[in-house]
Each structure stands twice: as C-alpha cells, then as structure tokens.
Design a protein around this motif. Structure first.
Motif, PDB file in Angstrom:
ATOM      1  N   MET A 177       0.813  -1.221   0.000  1.00  0.00           N
ATOM      2  CA  MET A 177       0.000   0.000   0.000  1.00  0.00           C
ATOM      3  C   MET A 177       0.846   1.270   0.000  1.00  0.00           C
ATOM      4  O   MET A 177       0.341   2.348  -0.288  1.00  0.00           O
ATOM      5  CB  MET A 177      -0.945  -0.008   1.197  1.00  0.00           C
ATOM      6  N   LEU A 178       2.122   1.164   0.339  1.00  0.00           N
ATOM      7  CA  LEU A 178       3.015   2.324   0.385  1.00  0.00           C
ATOM      8  C   LEU A 178       3.566   2.603  -1.015  1.00  0.00           C
ATOM      9  O   LEU A 178       4.704   2.271  -1.335  1.00  0.00           O
ATOM     10  CB  LEU A 178       4.153   2.090   1.385  1.00  0.00           C
ATOM     11  N   VAL A 237      -3.306   8.935   2.466  1.00  0.00           N
ATOM     12  CA  VAL A 237      -3.031   8.506   3.839  1.00  0.00           C
ATOM     13  C   VAL A 237      -3.875   9.353   4.787  1.00  0.00           C
ATOM     14  O   VAL A 237      -4.074  10.542   4.553  1.00  0.00           O
ATOM     15  CB  VAL A 237      -1.526   8.687   4.173  1.00  0.00           C
ATOM     16  N   VAL A 238      -4.359   8.722   5.862  1.00  0.00           N
ATOM     17  CA  VAL A 238      -5.064   9.443   6.915  1.00  0.00           C
ATOM     18  C   VAL A 238      -4.182   9.472   8.152  1.00  0.00           C
ATOM     19  O   VAL A 238      -3.202   8.730   8.262  1.00  0.00           O
ATOM     20  CB  VAL A 238      -6.436   8.794   7.238  1.00  0.00           C
ATOM     21  N   THR A 239      -4.543  10.330   9.093  1.00  0.00           N
ATOM     22  CA  THR A 239      -3.810  10.411  10.356  1.00  0.00           C
ATOM     23  C   THR A 239      -4.304   9.313  11.304  1.00  0.00           C
ATOM     24  O   THR A 239      -5.298   8.644  11.035  1.00  0.00           O
ATOM     25  CB  THR A 239      -4.026  11.778  11.024  1.00  0.00           C
ATOM     26  N   ALA A 240      -3.625   9.178  12.431  1.00  0.00           N
ATOM     27  CA  ALA A 240      -4.019   8.184  13.431  1.00  0.00           C
ATOM     28  C   ALA A 240      -5.422   8.452  13.958  1.00  0.00           C
ATOM     29  O   ALA A 240      -6.115   7.526  14.368  1.00  0.00           O
ATOM     30  CB  ALA A 240      -3.015   8.167  14.577  1.00  0.00           C
ATOM     31  N   ILE A 257       7.159  16.303   2.862  1.00  0.00           N
ATOM     32  CA  ILE A 257       7.497  15.769   4.186  1.00  0.00           C
ATOM     33  C   ILE A 257       7.943  14.321   4.034  1.00  0.00           C
ATOM     34  O   ILE A 257       7.291  13.533   3.348  1.00  0.00           O
ATOM     35  CB  ILE A 257       6.281  15.829   5.135  1.00  0.00           C
ATOM     36  N   SER A 258       9.047  13.975   4.684  1.00  0.00           N
ATOM     37  CA  SER A 258       9.560  12.605   4.647  1.00  0.00           C
ATOM     38  C   SER A 258       9.203  11.885   5.939  1.00  0.00           C
ATOM     39  O   SER A 258       9.356  12.438   7.030  1.00  0.00           O
ATOM     40  CB  SER A 258      11.079  12.597   4.491  1.00  0.00           C
ATOM     41  N   PHE A 259       8.732  10.669   5.787  1.00  0.00           N
ATOM     42  CA  PHE A 259       8.452   9.778   6.914  1.00  0.00           C
ATOM     43  C   PHE A 259       9.238   8.492   6.698  1.00  0.00           C
ATOM     44  O   PHE A 259       9.674   8.206   5.585  1.00  0.00           O
ATOM     45  CB  PHE A 259       6.961   9.410   6.958  1.00  0.00           C
ATOM     46  N   GLN A 260       9.375   7.717   7.723  1.00  0.00           N
ATOM     47  CA  GLN A 260       9.927   6.377   7.596  1.00  0.00           C
ATOM     48  C   GLN A 260       8.763   5.400   7.462  1.00  0.00           C
ATOM     49  O   GLN A 260       7.654   5.659   7.959  1.00  0.00           O
ATOM     50  CB  GLN A 260      10.777   6.016   8.819  1.00  0.00           C
ATOM     51  N   LYS A 261       8.977   4.283   6.789  1.00  0.00           N
ATOM     52  CA  LYS A 261       7.911   3.297   6.614  1.00  0.00           C
ATOM     53  C   LYS A 261       7.330   2.849   7.950  1.00  0.00           C
ATOM     54  O   LYS A 261       6.146   2.536   8.037  1.00  0.00           O
ATOM     55  CB  LYS A 261       8.423   2.087   5.826  1.00  0.00           C
ATOM     56  N   GLU A 262       8.150   2.854   8.996  1.00  0.00           N
ATOM     57  CA  GLU A 262       7.664   2.437  10.311  1.00  0.00           C
ATOM     58  C   GLU A 262       6.620   3.398  10.876  1.00  0.00           C
ATOM     59  O   GLU A 262       5.974   3.092  11.868  1.00  0.00           O
ATOM     60  CB  GLU A 262       8.830   2.298  11.294  1.00  0.00           C
ATOM     61  N   HIS A 263       6.426   4.560  10.260  1.00  0.00           N
ATOM     62  CA  HIS A 263       5.444   5.542  10.713  1.00  0.00           C
ATOM     63  C   HIS A 263       4.067   5.326  10.097  1.00  0.00           C
ATOM     64  O   HIS A 263       3.192   6.180  10.224  1.00  0.00           O
ATOM     65  CB  HIS A 263       5.919   6.961  10.406  1.00  0.00           C
ATOM     66  N   PHE A 264       3.876   4.182   9.423  1.00  0.00           N
ATOM     67  CA  PHE A 264       2.602   3.882   8.784  1.00  0.00           C
ATOM     68  C   PHE A 264       2.039   2.569   9.304  1.00  0.00           C
ATOM     69  O   PHE A 264       2.778   1.672   9.702  1.00  0.00           O
ATOM     70  CB  PHE A 264       2.767   3.805   7.258  1.00  0.00           C
ATOM     71  N   THR A 265       0.727   2.478   9.260  1.00  0.00           N
ATOM     72  CA  THR A 265       0.018   1.282   9.670  1.00  0.00           C
ATOM     73  C   THR A 265      -1.291   1.224   8.893  1.00  0.00           C
ATOM     74  O   THR A 265      -1.563   2.101   8.071  1.00  0.00           O
ATOM     75  CB  THR A 265      -0.235   1.298  11.199  1.00  0.00           C
ATOM     76  N   LEU A 266      -2.079   0.229   9.149  1.00  0.00           N
ATOM     77  CA  LEU A 266      -3.432   0.163   8.608  1.00  0.00           C
ATOM     78  C   LEU A 266      -4.381   0.396   9.762  1.00  0.00           C
ATOM     79  O   LEU A 266      -4.222  -0.201  10.834  1.00  0.00           O
ATOM     80  CB  LEU A 266      -3.698  -1.194   7.960  1.00  0.00           C
ATOM     81  N   GLY A 268      -8.931  -0.523   7.514  1.00  0.00           N
ATOM     82  CA  GLY A 268      -8.012  -1.023   6.497  1.00  0.00           C
ATOM     83  C   GLY A 268      -7.383   0.064   5.650  1.00  0.00           C
ATOM     84  O   GLY A 268      -6.755  -0.219   4.646  1.00  0.00           O
ATOM     85  N   LYS A 269      -7.550   1.335   6.066  1.00  0.00           N
ATOM     86  CA  LYS A 269      -6.948   2.459   5.343  1.00  0.00           C
ATOM     87  C   LYS A 269      -5.493   2.624   5.748  1.00  0.00           C
ATOM     88  O   LYS A 269      -5.128   2.368   6.898  1.00  0.00           O
ATOM     89  CB  LYS A 269      -7.680   3.765   5.658  1.00  0.00           C
ATOM     90  N   LEU A 270      -4.690   3.099   4.806  1.00  0.00           N
ATOM     91  CA  LEU A 270      -3.301   3.426   5.091  1.00  0.00           C
ATOM     92  C   LEU A 270      -3.296   4.649   6.004  1.00  0.00           C
ATOM     93  O   LEU A 270      -3.911   5.666   5.689  1.00  0.00           O
ATOM     94  CB  LEU A 270      -2.556   3.719   3.792  1.00  0.00           C
TER      95      LEU A 270
END
Length: 113
Positions: A46-47, A53-56, A84-93, A97-99
């Motif tokens: 999904m990345l 992308v939505v926020t938490a 803006i740069s993020f690391q992949k570890e800053h994402f979840t579902l 089921g949305k990114l």
C-alpha cells in the motif's frame, strides 16, 4: 503520546520523526522504535506513489509522492507547502483497512509548525 521533531533534510524536504528517534540520531545512542502489528507485505503493497493517507485520528493527511527504500515522501498540502519525509515504520493500517500514519493530526500540525 509521541512528540515529533522536524528535521530538514539535504534536499530541503522536512522529515517528521519521534523526538526520541531524533535524539538517537543526534547522539548515536540506539532507541527501540515503537512498532504496530501489521502484516509487512500488506503494508508494503500500500506504500506506493499516489496512495492517500489518513492520520491516526482518521483525518486526511496527504498523498504519497515517492517511496525510496525506507523513506516515504508525502505532499501534505493541508499542513505545509514543503514535501514531508516519513519512515515506513510511521505507517500502519487503521481499523477500516486504510493506510494511516501513526501520528495524529495535532502531532503533524505541531511538527510542521
């Protein structure tokens, strides 16, 4: 609650990282990053450029413009004009089921402000 630190990268992009991670980068001392339990293959698929992308807290965050290794660059036009740069570890579902980012809209606002 995670506190974010904004770091300006060499290319002029802004990177948001948890404050503890920024301190680790500055001091060279390792810290254990927080991880969400998500199937890595599902999240990785999904990345991709163009993904929204939505926020938490389930607010619109932005669109992924590129992915390079562990770095995900996003257009967050609602928050800032800079990429803006993020690391992949800053994402979840999220539960739907949305990114999603692991950061809330308030944390993003404070981080880029």
């Amino acid at each position: 609650m995670k506190i974010l630190t904004a770091l300006v990268c060499a290319a002029g992009a802004l990177a948001l990282v948890p404050a503890a991670q920024a301190q680790t980068a500055a001091t060279g001392q390792s810290a254990e990053p927080e991880k969400e339990a998500v199937a890595p293959e599902e999240l990785e698929s999904m990345l991709v450029s163009g993904a929204t992308v939505v926020t938490a807290d389930n607010q619109p965050l932005g669109t992924i413009t590129s992915v390079d290794g562990e770095t995900v660059v996003m257009d967050l036009s609602e928050y800032t004009e800079r990429p803006i740069s993020f690391q992949k570890e800053h994402f979840t579902l999220n539960a739907e089921g949305k990114l999603a980012s692991v950061f809330t809209s308030k944390q993003i606002t404070e981080g880029v402000g």
